[in-house]
Design an enzyme around this catalytic site. Structure first.
Site, PDB file in Angstrom:
ATOM      1  N   GLY A  27       1.308   5.226  -4.070  1.00 46.07           N
ATOM      2  CA  GLY A  27       1.039   6.416  -4.877  1.00 46.07           C
ATOM      3  C   GLY A  27      -0.073   6.160  -5.894  1.00 46.07           C
ATOM      4  O   GLY A  27      -0.098   6.764  -6.965  1.00 46.07           O
TER       5      GLY A  27
ATOM      6  N   GLY B 258      -5.107   6.041   3.064  1.00 43.06           N
ATOM      7  CA  GLY B 258      -5.380   7.349   2.457  1.00 43.06           C
ATOM      8  C   GLY B 258      -4.642   7.507   1.161  1.00 43.06           C
ATOM      9  O   GLY B 258      -3.541   6.992   0.988  1.00 43.06           O
ATOM     10  N   HIS B 259      -5.274   8.162   0.222  1.00 41.24           N
ATOM     11  CA  HIS B 259      -4.583   8.546  -0.996  1.00 41.24           C
ATOM     12  C   HIS B 259      -4.298  10.030  -0.868  1.00 41.24           C
ATOM     13  O   HIS B 259      -5.215  10.810  -0.608  1.00 41.24           O
ATOM     14  CB  HIS B 259      -5.484   8.396  -2.218  1.00 41.24           C
ATOM     15  CG  HIS B 259      -5.863   6.985  -2.512  1.00 41.24           C
ATOM     16  ND1 HIS B 259      -4.945   5.987  -2.632  1.00 41.24           N
ATOM     17  CD2 HIS B 259      -7.060   6.428  -2.752  1.00 41.24           C
ATOM     18  CE1 HIS B 259      -5.580   4.864  -2.927  1.00 41.24           C
ATOM     19  NE2 HIS B 259      -6.860   5.101  -2.998  1.00 41.24           N
TER      20      HIS B 259
ATOM     21  N   THR C  47      -3.006   8.080   9.750  1.00 44.78           N
ATOM     22  CA  THR C  47      -2.647   8.033  11.167  1.00 44.78           C
ATOM     23  C   THR C  47      -1.480   8.948  11.522  1.00 44.78           C
ATOM     24  O   THR C  47      -1.262   9.237  12.688  1.00 44.78           O
ATOM     25  CB  THR C  47      -2.218   6.596  11.537  1.00 44.78           C
ATOM     26  OG1 THR C  47      -1.127   6.235  10.673  1.00 44.78           O
ATOM     27  CG2 THR C  47      -3.347   5.599  11.339  1.00 44.78           C
TER      28      THR C  47
ATOM     29  N   ASP D 264      12.206  10.004  -7.695  1.00 41.84           N
ATOM     30  CA  ASP D 264      12.950  11.213  -7.284  1.00 41.84           C
ATOM     31  C   ASP D 264      13.475  11.111  -5.858  1.00 41.84           C
ATOM     32  O   ASP D 264      14.484  11.725  -5.515  1.00 41.84           O
ATOM     33  CB  ASP D 264      12.054  12.451  -7.422  1.00 41.84           C
ATOM     34  CG  ASP D 264      10.760  12.303  -6.629  1.00 41.84           C
ATOM     35  OD1 ASP D 264      10.026  11.328  -6.884  1.00 41.84           O
ATOM     36  OD2 ASP D 264      10.487  13.143  -5.760  1.00 41.84           O
TER      37      ASP D 264
ATOM     38  N   GLY E 136       0.834  -1.199   0.000  1.00 42.99           N
ATOM     39  CA  GLY E 136       0.000   0.000   0.000  1.00 42.99           C
ATOM     40  C   GLY E 136       0.865   1.244   0.000  1.00 42.99           C
ATOM     41  O   GLY E 136       2.101   1.151   0.057  1.00 42.99           O
ATOM     42  N   ASP E 137       0.232   2.414  -0.103  1.00 44.17           N
ATOM     43  CA  ASP E 137       0.946   3.704  -0.100  1.00 44.17           C
ATOM     44  C   ASP E 137       1.931   3.818  -1.253  1.00 44.17           C
ATOM     45  O   ASP E 137       2.970   4.474  -1.134  1.00 44.17           O
ATOM     46  CB  ASP E 137       1.709   3.924   1.225  1.00 44.17           C
ATOM     47  CG  ASP E 137       0.822   3.763   2.439  1.00 44.17           C
ATOM     48  OD1 ASP E 137      -0.289   4.313   2.413  1.00 44.17           O
ATOM     49  OD2 ASP E 137       1.225   3.073   3.386  1.00 44.17           O
TER      50      ASP E 137
ATOM     51  N   VAL F 243       8.013  11.219 -10.877  1.00 42.42           N
ATOM     52  CA  VAL F 243       9.198  11.849 -10.276  1.00 42.42           C
ATOM     53  C   VAL F 243       8.835  13.014  -9.347  1.00 42.42           C
ATOM     54  O   VAL F 243       9.658  13.847  -9.030  1.00 42.42           O
ATOM     55  CB  VAL F 243      10.190  12.320 -11.374  1.00 42.42           C
ATOM     56  CG1 VAL F 243      10.847  11.129 -12.045  1.00 42.42           C
ATOM     57  CG2 VAL F 243       9.496  13.200 -12.411  1.00 42.42           C
TER      58      VAL F 243
ATOM     59  N   ARG G 262       1.425   7.994  11.440  1.00 43.43           N
ATOM     60  CA  ARG G 262       2.467   7.106  11.973  1.00 43.43           C
ATOM     61  C   ARG G 262       3.660   7.054  11.021  1.00 43.43           C
ATOM     62  O   ARG G 262       3.466   6.984   9.802  1.00 43.43           O
ATOM     63  CB  ARG G 262       1.937   5.663  12.064  1.00 43.43           C
ATOM     64  CG  ARG G 262       0.964   5.436  13.165  1.00 43.43           C
ATOM     65  CD  ARG G 262       0.662   3.955  13.322  1.00 43.43           C
ATOM     66  NE  ARG G 262      -0.173   3.413  12.257  1.00 43.43           N
ATOM     67  CZ  ARG G 262      -0.666   2.186  12.255  1.00 43.43           C
ATOM     68  NH1 ARG G 262      -0.402   1.366  13.235  1.00 43.43           N
ATOM     69  NH2 ARG G 262      -1.426   1.756  11.271  1.00 43.43           N
TER      70      ARG G 262
HETATM   71  P1  GDP Z   1      -1.686   5.659  -2.126  1.00 46.23           P
HETATM   72  O1  GDP Z   1      -2.539   5.285  -0.986  1.00 46.23           O
HETATM   73  O2  GDP Z   1      -1.169   4.477  -2.870  1.00 46.23           O
HETATM   74  O3  GDP Z   1      -2.357   6.661  -3.023  1.00 46.23           O
HETATM   75  O4  GDP Z   1      -0.382   6.363  -1.560  1.00 46.23           O
HETATM   76  P2  GDP Z   1      -0.252   7.569  -0.495  1.00 46.23           P
HETATM   77  O5  GDP Z   1      -1.055   8.709  -0.916  1.00 46.23           O
HETATM   78  O6  GDP Z   1      -0.445   7.061   0.883  1.00 46.23           O
HETATM   79  O7  GDP Z   1       1.303   7.849  -0.599  1.00 46.23           O
HETATM   80  C1  GDP Z   1       1.892   8.382  -1.695  1.00 46.23           C
HETATM   81  C2  GDP Z   1       2.551   9.683  -1.256  1.00 46.23           C
HETATM   82  O8  GDP Z   1       3.611   9.959  -2.113  1.00 46.23           O
HETATM   83  C3  GDP Z   1       1.642  10.894  -1.360  1.00 46.23           C
HETATM   84  O9  GDP Z   1       1.979  11.809  -0.363  1.00 46.23           O
HETATM   85  C4  GDP Z   1       1.940  11.455  -2.734  1.00 46.23           C
HETATM   86  O10 GDP Z   1       1.701  12.846  -2.847  1.00 46.23           O
HETATM   87  C5  GDP Z   1       3.387  11.168  -2.827  1.00 46.23           C
HETATM   88  N1  GDP Z   1       3.864  10.875  -4.173  1.00 46.23           N
HETATM   89  C6  GDP Z   1       3.240  10.155  -5.154  1.00 46.23           C
HETATM   90  N2  GDP Z   1       4.044  10.014  -6.219  1.00 46.23           N
HETATM   91  C7  GDP Z   1       5.192  10.662  -5.914  1.00 46.23           C
HETATM   92  C8  GDP Z   1       6.431  10.864  -6.606  1.00 46.23           C
HETATM   93  O11 GDP Z   1       6.648  10.395  -7.714  1.00 46.23           O
HETATM   94  N3  GDP Z   1       7.391  11.571  -5.956  1.00 46.23           N
HETATM   95  C9  GDP Z   1       7.216  12.084  -4.706  1.00 46.23           C
HETATM   96  N4  GDP Z   1       8.227  12.766  -4.153  1.00 46.23           N
HETATM   97  N5  GDP Z   1       6.072  11.919  -4.030  1.00 46.23           N
HETATM   98  C10 GDP Z   1       5.080  11.225  -4.623  1.00 46.23           C
END
Ligand code: GDP
Length: 428
Positions: free
Chosen positions: A15, A40-41, A302, A334, A12-13, A414, A304
């Site tokens: 992106g 969360g997204h 959270t 990145d 998860g998380d 990136v 966390r």
């Molecule tokens: P999800 O639940 O899969 O949507 O993932 P999350 O939202 O929990 O975590 C992804 C985090 O990484 C978010 O804070 C995004 O804004 C950030 N993010 C996504 N893609 C990128 C990226 O290519 N580079 C950076 N630096 N941050 C990213």
């Protein structure tokens, strides 16, 4: 172009939210088909920065219809609050752009409490739940001890049904956990404060999707969490309580006959894992702290700190297989830009034997990572928009993923912003 599912390949998380936000331009409908407000997204676009928990990420696009399918854990209280946070920033949410399945079960007000009580009871053996009531919700759903959202349109049936369930649930609350019982007055307040508000959004999403599909509309299925958290295929018992796999998307959306031509698996350029459970490529100490800071790896729900680790090609290959991914998006490349040498877990040692096969959950604790170090690129790549402009070392890193997991990488992210993306197929 057909329908598409965007799913997580790892824990998860990865992106996924940013990928859905980006790709909604090509789709008419976005459906959340499983899970609840326990993850969360994070989405950053021209409307601002948003942490979505239950709302589909297509909510920001004009003309896109967003659906919460029957497979989700529909928490009226959290959903209503989340809708408030989004509309506050000028995004309109109406029954035209948000439709909630009448067959979605409601997460009842005691589910969150039960989640917290059970984690407390488990003490140092807890699962690391986000305490959003997801596990108690899904177990009650399978016991048929929840109500369907559509029952809100049948108040008499609903009230009697809820009182019956409450009487049963109070036995657990009071006798097992010694907690206070729920009362009819508490239930009435919950019904009035939250459930009434979501009524206008209810519909038969299955019938809607079927008709939309007949008209040639394109559907994007949006998953929460990733392969390794899937109830059946994940790292049991440290999974979530729903099916995070693309194969479940048609069922959880209300349209079992839906065909999904494109399955985009999202892989983060390194690993993170929230909560407990085996995490073979985990990193510790200052190296881990630097990676966590660089990637801002703190839970969207959270806050966390997330556990961080090296890219795990064993888990990733398994995740790709479980999702039957047809292509991969690599995100957060990145974040690795300041690492001189980048660790990659290429195999596991289990009982002294090297394997690239992801082990059975009970054997994961014994697995040790086999690490390789790849050259870093040591320069800022966040402004790069074309594949051939990426430093060779960065391209090699991405190609290593592609070769190891046997699935093409179609894009590389990136940066968190909508436009910080490199589409590879355009260069091919
Ligand atoms: P999800 O639940 O899969 O949507 O993932 P999350 O939202 O929990 O975590 C992804 C985090 O990484 C978010 O804070 C995004 O804004 C950030 N993010 C996504 N893609 C990128 C990226 O290519 N580079 C950076 N630096 N941050 C990213």
């Amino acid at each position: 172009m057909g329908n598409c599912a965007i799913v997580g390949i790892n824990w998860g998380d990865e992106g996924k939210g940013r990928m859905v936000d980006l790709l909604t331009q090509d789709y008419d409908i976005v459906v959340r088909f499983q899970g609840g407000g326990n993850a969360g997204h994070t989405v950053i676009n021209d409307r601002g920065k948003f942490a979505l928990h239950l709302l589909p990420s297509g909510i920001f696009r004009d003309g896109v219809v967003n659906i919460l399918g029957n497979g989700v854990a529909l928490d009226p209280e959290n959903l209503w609050k989340e809708m408030g946070q989004v509309t506050e920033k000028g995004v309109a949410i109406t029954p035209e752009n948000l439709k909630i399945s009448d067959r979605a079960s409601l997460l009842l007000p005691w589910h969150r409490e039960l989640d917290a009580l059970e984690e407390q009871r488990l003490a140092d053996k807890q699962y690391g739940s986000t305490r959003q009531g997801i596990a108690p919700f899904y177990s009650d759903k399978f016991q048929k001890k929840t109500v369907l959202a559509g029952e809100l349109l049948y108040p008499q049936v609903l009230k009697e049904h809820l009182l019956d369930i409450m009487a049963w649930k109070n036995l657990t609350l009071t006798r097992v956990y010694g907690a206070r019982p729920w009362t009819e007055a508490m239930l009435d307040a919950w019904l009035e404060d939250y459930c009434g508000k979501i009524k206008p959004f209810l519909c038969d999403t299955g019938a809607y999707l079927k008709e939309a599909s007949r008209q040639g509309k394109r559907i994007l299925f949006e998953a929460q969490l990733g392969s390794l958290r899937d109830l059946d295929f994940g790292i049991h018992p440290y999974t979530t309580s729903s099916y995070t796999t693309a194969a479940y998307a048609p069922i959880g959306s209300g349209f079992p006959g839906a065909k999904i031509e494109r399955i985009l698996g999202v892989v983060k350029a390194y690993s993170t894992c929230v909560g407990e459970g085996p995490f073979v490529s985990e990193m510790f100490g200052p190296e881990a702290d630097r990676l966590r800071e660089a990637g801002a790896e703190y839970g969207a729900k959270t806050g966390r700190p997330r556990r961080v680790g090296a890219l795990d090609l064993v888990a990733t290959a398994y995740g790709v297989e479980v999702q039957a991914a047809t292509e991969i998006a690599v995100t957060k490349l990145d974040v690795l830009s300041t690492m001189e040498k980048i660790p990659v877990c290429t195999a596991y040692l289990v009982d002294g034997r090297k394997t690239t096969r992801f082990p059975f959950p009970a054997a994961l604790d014994q697995a040790e990572p086999v690490m390789e170090y790849m050259d870093g690129w040591m320069c800022d790549i966040s402004g790069v928009r074309r594949w051939e402009q990426l430093p060779q070392a960065a391209r090699d890193y991405v190609l290593r993923i592609e070769e190891s997991v046997g699935c093409p990488v179609s894009c590389v992210s990136v940066g968190p912003e909508r436009g910080s993306i490199i589409f590879r197929h355009k260069e091919k």
